[in-house]
Motif scaffolding. Structure first.
Motif, PDB file in Angstrom:
ATOM      1  N   LEU A 120      -3.774  10.929   6.889  1.00 44.04           N
ATOM      2  CA  LEU A 120      -3.195   9.936   6.334  1.00 44.04           C
ATOM      3  C   LEU A 120      -3.997   9.353   5.298  1.00 44.04           C
ATOM      4  O   LEU A 120      -5.282   9.336   5.688  1.00 44.04           O
ATOM      5  CB  LEU A 120      -2.477   9.124   7.365  1.00 44.04           C
ATOM      6  N   ILE A 121      -3.362   8.987   4.192  1.00 46.28           N
ATOM      7  CA  ILE A 121      -4.068   8.342   3.150  1.00 46.28           C
ATOM      8  C   ILE A 121      -3.466   7.291   2.898  1.00 46.28           C
ATOM      9  O   ILE A 121      -2.236   7.079   2.424  1.00 46.28           O
ATOM     10  CB  ILE A 121      -4.323   9.290   1.803  1.00 46.28           C
ATOM     11  N   TYR A 122      -4.159   6.096   2.888  1.00 48.51           N
ATOM     12  CA  TYR A 122      -3.361   4.718   2.492  1.00 48.51           C
ATOM     13  C   TYR A 122      -4.334   4.250   1.198  1.00 48.51           C
ATOM     14  O   TYR A 122      -5.646   4.236   1.132  1.00 48.51           O
ATOM     15  CB  TYR A 122      -3.857   3.617   3.650  1.00 48.51           C
ATOM     16  N   VAL A 123      -3.594   3.708   0.262  1.00 51.26           N
ATOM     17  CA  VAL A 123      -4.287   3.379  -0.997  1.00 51.26           C
ATOM     18  C   VAL A 123      -3.493   1.966  -1.174  1.00 51.26           C
ATOM     19  O   VAL A 123      -2.301   1.945  -1.433  1.00 51.26           O
ATOM     20  CB  VAL A 123      -3.727   4.275  -2.284  1.00 51.26           C
ATOM     21  N   GLU A 143       0.780  -1.118   0.062  1.00 59.20           N
ATOM     22  CA  GLU A 143      -0.092   0.107  -0.152  1.00 59.20           C
ATOM     23  C   GLU A 143       0.915   1.199  -0.026  1.00 59.20           C
ATOM     24  O   GLU A 143       1.956   1.333   0.395  1.00 59.20           O
ATOM     25  CB  GLU A 143      -1.097   0.054   1.054  1.00 59.20           C
ATOM     26  N   ARG A 144       0.423   2.376  -0.546  1.00 58.68           N
ATOM     27  CA  ARG A 144       1.054   3.545  -0.518  1.00 58.68           C
ATOM     28  C   ARG A 144       0.371   4.452   0.530  1.00 58.68           C
ATOM     29  O   ARG A 144      -0.704   4.307   0.879  1.00 58.68           O
ATOM     30  CB  ARG A 144       0.924   4.147  -1.841  1.00 58.68           C
ATOM     31  N   LEU A 145       1.213   5.062   1.070  1.00 60.90           N
ATOM     32  CA  LEU A 145       0.926   6.116   2.052  1.00 60.90           C
ATOM     33  C   LEU A 145       1.264   7.763   1.642  1.00 60.90           C
ATOM     34  O   LEU A 145       2.085   7.987   1.314  1.00 60.90           O
ATOM     35  CB  LEU A 145       1.655   5.766   3.386  1.00 60.90           C
ATOM     36  N   PRO A 179       4.164   6.979  13.373  1.00 60.40           N
ATOM     37  CA  PRO A 179       5.080   7.799  14.167  1.00 60.40           C
ATOM     38  C   PRO A 179       6.092   8.547  13.332  1.00 60.40           C
ATOM     39  O   PRO A 179       6.506   9.481  13.669  1.00 60.40           O
ATOM     40  CB  PRO A 179       5.773   7.079  15.158  1.00 60.40           C
ATOM     41  N   ASP A 180       6.552   8.045  12.319  1.00 62.89           N
ATOM     42  CA  ASP A 180       7.482   8.568  11.416  1.00 62.89           C
ATOM     43  C   ASP A 180       7.163   9.829  10.727  1.00 62.89           C
ATOM     44  O   ASP A 180       7.825  10.526  10.193  1.00 62.89           O
ATOM     45  CB  ASP A 180       8.029   7.671  10.229  1.00 62.89           C
ATOM     46  N   PHE A 181       5.733  10.080  10.602  1.00 64.37           N
ATOM     47  CA  PHE A 181       5.269  11.080   9.903  1.00 64.37           C
ATOM     48  C   PHE A 181       4.203  12.103  10.908  1.00 64.37           C
ATOM     49  O   PHE A 181       2.992  12.275  10.322  1.00 64.37           O
ATOM     50  CB  PHE A 181       4.552  10.679   8.657  1.00 64.37           C
ATOM     51  N   THR A 182       4.469  12.364  11.855  1.00 62.54           N
ATOM     52  CA  THR A 182       3.770  13.053  12.992  1.00 62.54           C
ATOM     53  C   THR A 182       3.475  14.469  12.398  1.00 62.54           C
ATOM     54  O   THR A 182       2.697  15.086  13.004  1.00 62.54           O
ATOM     55  CB  THR A 182       4.310  13.040  14.324  1.00 62.54           C
ATOM     56  N   GLY A 183       4.111  15.019  11.304  1.00 63.41           N
ATOM     57  CA  GLY A 183       3.888  16.462  11.098  1.00 63.41           C
ATOM     58  C   GLY A 183       2.379  16.431   9.900  1.00 63.41           C
ATOM     59  O   GLY A 183       2.310  17.381   9.677  1.00 63.41           O
ATOM     60  N   TYR A 184       1.998  15.057   9.649  1.00 62.22           N
ATOM     61  CA  TYR A 184       0.958  15.006   8.845  1.00 62.22           C
ATOM     62  C   TYR A 184      -0.224  14.787   9.846  1.00 62.22           C
ATOM     63  O   TYR A 184      -0.396  13.717  10.470  1.00 62.22           O
ATOM     64  CB  TYR A 184       0.918  14.200   7.608  1.00 62.22           C
ATOM     65  N   LEU A 228       4.276   9.941   0.965  1.00 61.51           N
ATOM     66  CA  LEU A 228       5.033   9.530   2.202  1.00 61.51           C
ATOM     67  C   LEU A 228       5.998   8.410   1.902  1.00 61.51           C
ATOM     68  O   LEU A 228       7.108   8.456   2.165  1.00 61.51           O
ATOM     69  CB  LEU A 228       4.501   9.643   3.390  1.00 61.51           C
ATOM     70  N   ARG A 229       5.337   7.229   1.394  1.00 62.21           N
ATOM     71  CA  ARG A 229       6.087   5.919   1.247  1.00 62.21           C
ATOM     72  C   ARG A 229       5.052   5.213   0.234  1.00 62.21           C
ATOM     73  O   ARG A 229       4.014   5.331   0.161  1.00 62.21           O
ATOM     74  CB  ARG A 229       6.338   5.186   2.318  1.00 62.21           C
TER      75      ARG A 229
END
Length: 97
Positions: A71-74, A2-4, A63-68, A96-97
């Motif tokens: 979140l969107i998971y695809v 999945e993409r984040l 936790p690696d992206f707390t500035g966001y 993000l990844r």
């Protein structure tokens, strides 16, 4: 795989609306004890979730992206064009990844 993706703003409604236009499928608001209030659409074998960064227990989902705050998971092996860099009313969707 999945993409984040992420958006700095916490207002998920405009993000879900913008994604719905790109995908051609409306996202529907839902509630869960795991995510809290979130948006979702499933079409074919792809599931898209727009969730809050902080879960109902106060923990960061990523936790690696707390500035966001959003979140969107695809759930797609192939990237879906038009998501990364999409401008919404509340900010730009970033891969993000």
């Amino acid at each position: 795989m999945e993409r984040l993706y992420g958006v700095h703003a916490s207002d998920r409604g405009p993000v879900a609306a913008a994604l719905g236009q790109v995908l051609g499928h409306s996202l529907h608001e839902r509630e869960s004890s795991f995510y809290g209030d979130y948006w979702m659409v499933r079409y074919g074998d792809v599931e898209v979730l727009v969730i809050p960064q902080v879960d109902p227990m106060g923990e960061a989902q990523e936790p690696d992206f707390t500035g966001y705050s959003t979140l969107i998971y695809v759930g797609s092996l192939e990237p879906i064009g038009g998501i990364a860099g999409l401008a919404t009313e509340v900010g730009v969707i970033e891969l993000l990844r």
